[in-house]
Structure formats: structure tokens, C-alpha cells
Design an enzyme around this catalytic site. Structure first.
Site, PDB file in Angstrom:
ATOM      1  N   GLU A 124      36.252  40.890  48.035  1.00 29.91           N
ATOM      2  CA  GLU A 124      36.975  41.685  49.032  1.00 29.91           C
ATOM      3  C   GLU A 124      36.061  41.881  50.222  1.00 29.91           C
ATOM      4  O   GLU A 124      34.890  42.240  50.060  1.00 29.91           O
ATOM      5  CB  GLU A 124      37.356  43.063  48.478  1.00 29.91           C
ATOM      6  CG  GLU A 124      38.390  42.998  47.379  1.00 29.91           C
ATOM      7  CD  GLU A 124      38.916  44.379  46.982  1.00 29.91           C
ATOM      8  OE1 GLU A 124      38.531  45.394  47.606  1.00 29.91           O
ATOM      9  OE2 GLU A 124      39.703  44.438  46.044  1.00 29.91           O
ATOM     10  N   ASP A 150      37.021  39.292  41.744  1.00 24.57           N
ATOM     11  CA  ASP A 150      37.331  39.695  43.120  1.00 24.57           C
ATOM     12  C   ASP A 150      36.277  39.425  44.165  1.00 24.57           C
ATOM     13  O   ASP A 150      35.128  39.828  43.991  1.00 24.57           O
ATOM     14  CB  ASP A 150      37.418  41.241  43.184  1.00 24.57           C
ATOM     15  CG  ASP A 150      38.668  41.786  42.585  1.00 24.57           C
ATOM     16  OD1 ASP A 150      39.702  41.162  42.725  1.00 24.57           O
ATOM     17  OD2 ASP A 150      38.580  42.868  41.975  1.00 24.57           O
ATOM     18  N   GLU A 197      40.344  39.963  36.126  1.00 24.26           N
ATOM     19  CA  GLU A 197      40.342  39.786  37.583  1.00 24.26           C
ATOM     20  C   GLU A 197      38.929  39.473  38.058  1.00 24.26           C
ATOM     21  O   GLU A 197      37.969  40.045  37.558  1.00 24.26           O
ATOM     22  CB  GLU A 197      40.852  41.084  38.224  1.00 24.26           C
ATOM     23  CG  GLU A 197      41.148  40.981  39.701  1.00 24.26           C
ATOM     24  CD  GLU A 197      41.774  42.276  40.260  1.00 24.26           C
ATOM     25  OE1 GLU A 197      42.726  42.822  39.660  1.00 24.26           O
ATOM     26  OE2 GLU A 197      41.281  42.746  41.292  1.00 24.26           O
TER      27      GLU A 197
END
Ligand code: NAG
Length: 287
Positions: free
Chosen positions: A104, A102, A100
Site C-alpha cells: 500500500e 499487501d 492477503e
């Protein structure tokens, strides 16, 4: 006369079509994953909005799976009091030992800065958080958030300025995402138990619905289908200077150092208390 002005018109239309088609259409490229009407594709697929209220957030994901790519998305974050909300934009594979990458965006009360939280998971192992404030107000306008993912490195960029590089250090025994295809995901959801000022500030539902906007998605990427990755449609992938081999030049490294010096608010590689047995191996070489 008539025929030459026709051909100019025709050429103009043809050029306009080519330019537009380099930006993806949200209807063609993405599926809405949740939110019951709170995710909306607008303007013939050019724009997408996600909204969040007390009952639900919303999200979408790419139809395609990719193995390596350079993806860009323009995002305008929830304005005003966005406390408790988290807007995500990430790549992820499926399954338990997943990979993953990311972005955010953790909301804040009016006038206080968003926190941009980043992480990299490889083979299910994350714990590689780096957090930043931004050098602009991300709710006032669209800005471009990019992930470059090739076999040697992952680079997170904001408006073309690299903010984080995660190098392939398999030679030091650190797993690197390179065997599992990933989809692009995005969501807007409520995380007011932890997101804003450590969870002390909750969402103010009287301000709902909260809305984040997306446009100008672009993927130069190797598409994964029936067990093989095809970069055939990506001319830059096969030439030596394309994104598949891209590294940071010295000017980019300088700009990244500027971001680290002025806007980084958390770096796991500097958190010695968190890793009493010693910092993770990949931290040895990073700035
Ligand atoms: C919110 O604002 C506070 C105060 O400026 C800051 O410390 C924090 O990093 C900001 N972001 C979040 C997500 O709390």
C-alpha cells in the site's frame, strides 16, 4: 531476394509478437471492480489508470485466481500533493479467514516521501506491518513492484531489490498462506482519516482528480481453476531453479539489509510496546 526479405520481416514480426505477449493485456486479465469510469484501460490494453476524486476512487482485480506465483506490476504513483490517497496492489483470497499479501502506497504532501506499507495476512490474521520510504521519487517514473509467493516464502521487491521476506514458519505454529487461491487487486482510494502523517493532513480536493498509472503486468503463476492449481504453462515452475523454489541468495539478502538499515521506518517485529506478551513467533528469526 524478395522471399528472403519477406522471411526476415516475418521473423521480426513473429519475435515482436512473442515478446509483447509475455506482458499481459489489462482488458484480458482484469475486471474493473469499482469507480464508474474512473478506472481506464488505454493503448489497446497495455496501460491502465486509476483515478480518485471527492466522490469515489477506483479499482480492478485479476480474472484469474492463483495459488503461488511471481507477479510484477509497474506503477507510477499520484504526483504532487497526494496526501490522503492510498494506492494498493495486493493479493487476497476470499472469505473470513483470508490470506492477503499487501503493498500500500500512502500519499504525502508535495516534496514529502510516500510511505510504502506492507502486510501479510494468513488465515485472517494480519498485524504484520512493515513500512518503508523509497530511495527514489515513485511519482516521477514507473517502477516495478513484485510479489514472489511460493510454498516456502513471500518476498516483496522493488525494482528487483527485495525489501521484505516472510518465511514459512508453520513449524513454529505460524500460519502461512498456502491453501487458498488469491486474486491480484489494485485500487486508489481516499483514506485521509489515517493515511498521511497519521491523518493530520487531509486530501486537497482542489487538486483532484488524482491519478495513478499501471503497466507491464506480468504473472508467472499457477492458475487455480475448478479446485486445482495448474502450473503446467509455467516452464520455470517445474525446474529446480524456478520461482516456485526460489530463495534469496546472499547478494539479495545483503540488498534487503541495506533497505532495512536505510529505508525501513516501521517494523512490527521491533515494536515491543505493541506486543507486551512477547513478539509474534515469526519475529524470532527475521532481520
Ligand atoms: C510524509 O512525510 C512525513 C515527513 O517527512 C513522514 O514522516 C511520513 O512518513 C511521510 N509519509 C506519510 C504517509 O505520512
Amino acid at each position: 531476394m524478395a522471399s528472403s526479405s519477406f522471411s526476415i520481416l516475418f521473423t521480426t514480426i513473429l519475435l515482436a509478437t512473442l515478446v509483447v505477449s509475455t506482458l499481459a493485456n489489462f482488458d484480458n486479465e482484469f475486471d474493473i471492480t469499482f469507480g464508474d469510469g474512473r478506472a481506464r484501460v488505454l493503448n489497446n490494453g497495455q496501460d491502465l489508470t486509476l483515478s480518485l476524486d471527492k466522490y469515489s476512487g477506483s479499482g480492478f482485480r485479476s480474472k484469474n485466481e492463483y495459488l503461488f506465483g511471481k507477479i510484477d506490476m509497474q506503477i507510477k504513483l499520484v504526483p504532487g500533493n497526494s496526501a490522503g490517497s492510498v494506492t494498493t496492489y495486493y493479493l487476497s483470497s476470499m472469505g473470513s479467514a483470508h490470506d492477503e499479501i499487501d503493498f500500500e502506497f500512502l500519499g504525502n504532501v508535495t516534496g514529502q516521501p510516500y510511505t510504502l506499507h506492507t502486510n501479510v495476512f494468513a488465515q485472517g490474521k494480519g498485524n504484520r506491518e512493515q513500512q518503508f520510504h523509497l530511495w527514489f521519487d515513485p511519482t516521477e517514473d514507473f517502477h516495478t513492484y513484485s510479489i514472489l509467493w511460493n510454498p516456502q516464502r513471500i518476498v516483496f521487491s522493488v525494482d528487483g531489490i527485495p525489501i521484505r521476506e516472510f518465511k514459512n514458519m508453520e513449524s513454529k505454529g505460524v500460519s502461512f498462506p498456502k491453501d487458498q487461491p488469491m486474486r491480484v487487486y489494485s485500487s486508489l482510494w481516499n483514506a485521509d482519516d489515517w493515511a498521511t502523517q497519521g491523518g493530520r493532513v487531509k486530501a486537497d480536493w482542489s487538486q483532484a482528480p488524482f491519478t495513478a498509472s499501471f503497466k507491464a503486468y506480468k504473472a508467472e503463476a499457477c492458475v487455480w481453476a475448478s479446485g486445482t492449481s495448474s502450473c503446467g504453462s509455467v516452464p520455470s515452475a517445474t525446474s529446480g531453479s524456478g520461482w516456485l523454489n526460489q530463495e534469496l541468495d546472499s547478494a539479495s539478502v545483503e540488498r534487503m539489509n541495506w533497505v532495512h538499515k536505510n529505508y525501513m521506518i516501521y517494523n512490527y517485529c521491533a515494536d515491543v510496546q505493541r506486543f507486551p506478551q512477547g513478539l509474534p513467533a515469526e519475529c524470532a528469526n527475521t532481520s
